[in-house]
Design a protein around this motif. Sequence first.
Motif, PDB file in Angstrom:
ATOM      1  N   ASN A  25       0.828  -1.203   0.000  1.00  0.00           N
ATOM      2  CA  ASN A  25       0.000   0.000   0.000  1.00  0.00           C
ATOM      3  C   ASN A  25       0.857   1.246   0.000  1.00  0.00           C
ATOM      4  OD1 ASN A  25      -2.906  -0.278   0.022  1.00  0.00           O
ATOM      5  ND2 ASN A  25      -2.622  -1.553   1.827  1.00  0.00           N
ATOM      6  N   THR A  26       0.506   2.196  -0.882  1.00  0.00           N
ATOM      7  CA  THR A  26       1.215   3.480  -0.861  1.00  0.00           C
ATOM      8  C   THR A  26       0.629   4.369   0.242  1.00  0.00           C
ATOM      9  OG1 THR A  26      -0.283   4.152  -2.621  1.00  0.00           O
ATOM     10  CG2 THR A  26       1.931   3.516  -3.277  1.00  0.00           C
ATOM     11  N   ILE A  27      -0.627   4.089   0.636  1.00  0.00           N
ATOM     12  CA  ILE A  27      -1.268   4.862   1.716  1.00  0.00           C
ATOM     13  C   ILE A  27      -1.243   3.988   2.970  1.00  0.00           C
ATOM     14  CG2 ILE A  27      -3.367   6.100   2.408  1.00  0.00           C
ATOM     15  CD1 ILE A  27      -4.164   6.017  -0.624  1.00  0.00           C
ATOM     16  N   PRO A  28      -0.429   4.340   3.975  1.00  0.00           N
ATOM     17  CA  PRO A  28      -0.240   3.463   5.143  1.00  0.00           C
ATOM     18  C   PRO A  28      -1.536   3.034   5.846  1.00  0.00           C
ATOM     19  CG  PRO A  28       1.347   5.266   5.181  1.00  0.00           C
ATOM     20  CD  PRO A  28       0.410   5.544   4.046  1.00  0.00           C
ATOM     21  N   ILE A  29      -2.499   3.935   5.965  1.00  0.00           N
ATOM     22  CA  ILE A  29      -3.729   3.610   6.714  1.00  0.00           C
ATOM     23  C   ILE A  29      -4.497   2.451   6.050  1.00  0.00           C
ATOM     24  CG2 ILE A  29      -5.276   5.265   5.545  1.00  0.00           C
ATOM     25  CD1 ILE A  29      -5.351   4.846   9.320  1.00  0.00           C
ATOM     26  N   LEU A  30      -4.327   2.259   4.727  1.00  0.00           N
ATOM     27  CA  LEU A  30      -5.045   1.184   4.032  1.00  0.00           C
ATOM     28  C   LEU A  30      -4.478  -0.193   4.364  1.00  0.00           C
ATOM     29  CD1 LEU A  30      -5.716   2.668   0.469  1.00  0.00           C
ATOM     30  CD2 LEU A  30      -7.240   2.587   2.433  1.00  0.00           C
ATOM     31  N   GLY A  31      -3.283  -0.214   4.988  1.00  0.00           N
ATOM     32  CA  GLY A  31      -2.711  -1.478   5.436  1.00  0.00           C
ATOM     33  C   GLY A  31      -3.229  -1.879   6.811  1.00  0.00           C
ATOM     34  N   ASN A  32      -4.070  -1.025   7.404  1.00  0.00           N
ATOM     35  CA  ASN A  32      -4.552  -1.258   8.766  1.00  0.00           C
ATOM     36  C   ASN A  32      -5.992  -1.728   8.822  1.00  0.00           C
ATOM     37  OD1 ASN A  32      -2.054  -0.336   9.535  1.00  0.00           O
ATOM     38  ND2 ASN A  32      -2.817   1.139  11.025  1.00  0.00           N
ATOM     39  N   VAL A  33      -6.346  -2.325   9.953  1.00  0.00           N
ATOM     40  CA  VAL A  33      -7.734  -2.679  10.229  1.00  0.00           C
ATOM     41  C   VAL A  33      -8.208  -1.770  11.360  1.00  0.00           C
ATOM     42  CG1 VAL A  33      -7.010  -4.575  11.773  1.00  0.00           C
ATOM     43  CG2 VAL A  33      -9.317  -4.557  10.860  1.00  0.00           C
ATOM     44  N   LEU A  34      -9.426  -1.268  11.229  1.00  0.00           N
ATOM     45  CA  LEU A  34     -10.000  -0.372  12.244  1.00  0.00           C
ATOM     46  C   LEU A  34     -10.702  -1.219  13.304  1.00  0.00           C
ATOM     47  CD1 LEU A  34     -11.016   2.473  13.243  1.00  0.00           C
ATOM     48  CD2 LEU A  34     -12.929   2.205  11.687  1.00  0.00           C
ATOM     49  N   LEU A  35     -10.330  -1.010  14.567  1.00  0.00           N
ATOM     50  CA  LEU A  35     -10.978  -1.701  15.688  1.00  0.00           C
ATOM     51  C   LEU A  35     -11.814  -0.683  16.452  1.00  0.00           C
ATOM     52  CD1 LEU A  35      -7.811  -3.512  17.161  1.00  0.00           C
ATOM     53  CD2 LEU A  35      -9.353  -4.374  15.419  1.00  0.00           C
ATOM     54  N   ARG A  36     -13.078  -1.031  16.699  1.00  0.00           N
ATOM     55  CA  ARG A  36     -13.928  -0.113  17.484  1.00  0.00           C
ATOM     56  C   ARG A  36     -14.673  -0.934  18.538  1.00  0.00           C
ATOM     57  NH1 ARG A  36     -16.642   2.965  13.634  1.00  0.00           N
ATOM     58  NH2 ARG A  36     -15.200   4.703  13.908  1.00  0.00           N
ATOM     59  N   ALA A  37     -14.475  -0.572  19.805  1.00  0.00           N
ATOM     60  CA  ALA A  37     -15.121  -1.304  20.906  1.00  0.00           C
ATOM     61  C   ALA A  37     -16.194  -0.427  21.545  1.00  0.00           C
ATOM     62  CB  ALA A  37     -14.075  -1.684  21.952  1.00  0.00           C
ATOM     63  N   GLU A  38     -17.400  -0.986  21.670  1.00  0.00           N
ATOM     64  CA  GLU A  38     -18.480  -0.273  22.368  1.00  0.00           C
ATOM     65  C   GLU A  38     -19.591  -1.250  22.732  1.00  0.00           C
ATOM     66  OE1 GLU A  38     -19.730   2.794  19.672  1.00  0.00           O
ATOM     67  OE2 GLU A  38     -20.320   1.378  18.127  1.00  0.00           O
ATOM     68  N   LYS A  39     -20.172  -1.063  23.906  1.00  0.00           N
ATOM     69  CA  LYS A  39     -21.356  -1.810  24.368  1.00  0.00           C
ATOM     70  C   LYS A  39     -21.276  -3.316  24.121  1.00  0.00           C
ATOM     71  CE  LYS A  39     -24.274   2.206  23.508  1.00  0.00           C
ATOM     72  NZ  LYS A  39     -25.075   2.832  22.467  1.00  0.00           N
ATOM     73  N   GLY A  40     -20.227  -3.932  24.608  1.00  0.00           N
ATOM     74  CA  GLY A  40     -20.137  -5.390  24.513  1.00  0.00           C
ATOM     75  C   GLY A  40     -19.904  -5.937  23.111  1.00  0.00           C
ATOM     76  N   ARG A  41     -19.465  -5.071  22.199  1.00  0.00           N
ATOM     77  CA  ARG A  41     -19.180  -5.520  20.829  1.00  0.00           C
ATOM     78  C   ARG A  41     -17.829  -4.951  20.389  1.00  0.00           C
ATOM     79  NH1 ARG A  41     -22.470  -9.366  19.292  1.00  0.00           N
ATOM     80  NH2 ARG A  41     -22.620  -8.771  17.109  1.00  0.00           N
TER      81      ARG A  41
END
Length: 372
Positions: A25-41
């Motif tokens: 990836n030329t754009i570093p953020i596209l090599g990442n996975v977004l993790l979001r934690a809220e309300k038991g999920r």
Amino acid sequence: MKVTVERAQLLKSLGHVHRVVERRNTIPILGNVLLRAEKGRLSLKATDLDLEVTETLPAETATGGSTTVPAHMFYDIVRKLPDGSQIVLESDGERAVLAIRAGRSRFTLQTLPENDFPDLAAGEMTHSFTLTAADVKRLIDRTQFAISTEETRYYLNGIYLHSAGSAAASTLRAVATDGHRLAQVDLPLPSGAAGMPGVIVPRKTVGEVQRLIEDTEASVGIELSVGKIRFTLGDVVLTSKLIDGTFPDYGRVIPQNNDKELVVDKRDFEAAVDRVSTISSERGRAVKLALSAGKLVLSVTNPDSGSATEELEVEYASDALDIGFNSRYLLDIAAQIEGEVAVLKLADPGSPTLVQDRDAKGALYVLMPMRV
């Protein structure tokens, strides 16, 4: 953010999500996975800007929050952790790292801020309908092999999904072609699909949807607009851009008046083509079909290595005919025949041949001949 999650569930979800991420990836953020934690999920999201996959799984969320970490490395870490372990993910927001703990293992991964993570899911969808996973799988399985890989004709690099037929018998139709062969599969038009725009679903998206189907009894929600399509399979949501192009008028290619009918046992035919094509050259791959009353002789001649012939008893009562095909394409189409008997409708050595399943309705295949 502090969240505890079961390894097997996290691994399965990451397995679905991380495949979308390109390794370079030329754009570093596209090599990442977004993790979001809220309300038991805990939700995981990955994208390549054309395709986005989100999956949500149950988790113990001590404190909510979100961050992004390198997708492939995170997947490899989770994969190598012991079976049955509880994984604790923690980031404090002050330092740009995510701590991963399981048993006696400790890892820290560099993070990037979630604000930079692109969002593909925006925009209204104009049509929505539901299909069984088995039907979605059938649409893909029976047409995917004919998708073109030629980048110059980008509008053929996907499956054309549209409504077809008359008002009395409307169908949802999937078509794919690479110019040498064409596959068409029809299903009864589901409620909500009437008047939908014809859309071209990209090859990568088609492959991901196919991999996500694990339970054929489940239902798949499909929403689409002129520019995007979204598939919802349980806790997984896949959103994709569509190919911006015009699919050719494929109806002109489907022969209507092929009067020579060849009826063959699918397994015998497939095995015979496979055997004689062992001799064919990588480049040519041509197999000749010599038809006469009740008989089919398959032959391959390769000036470099030799020749092969095999004779089959078939149902054929028309004039004698010699026609050549690419053996690889013949085998691809034979593999799609669900029943035991295939019907080939031929015209002459230079015209396209129509291939159908004698027992299963709703699917047809067209194959262009080769000179032999």
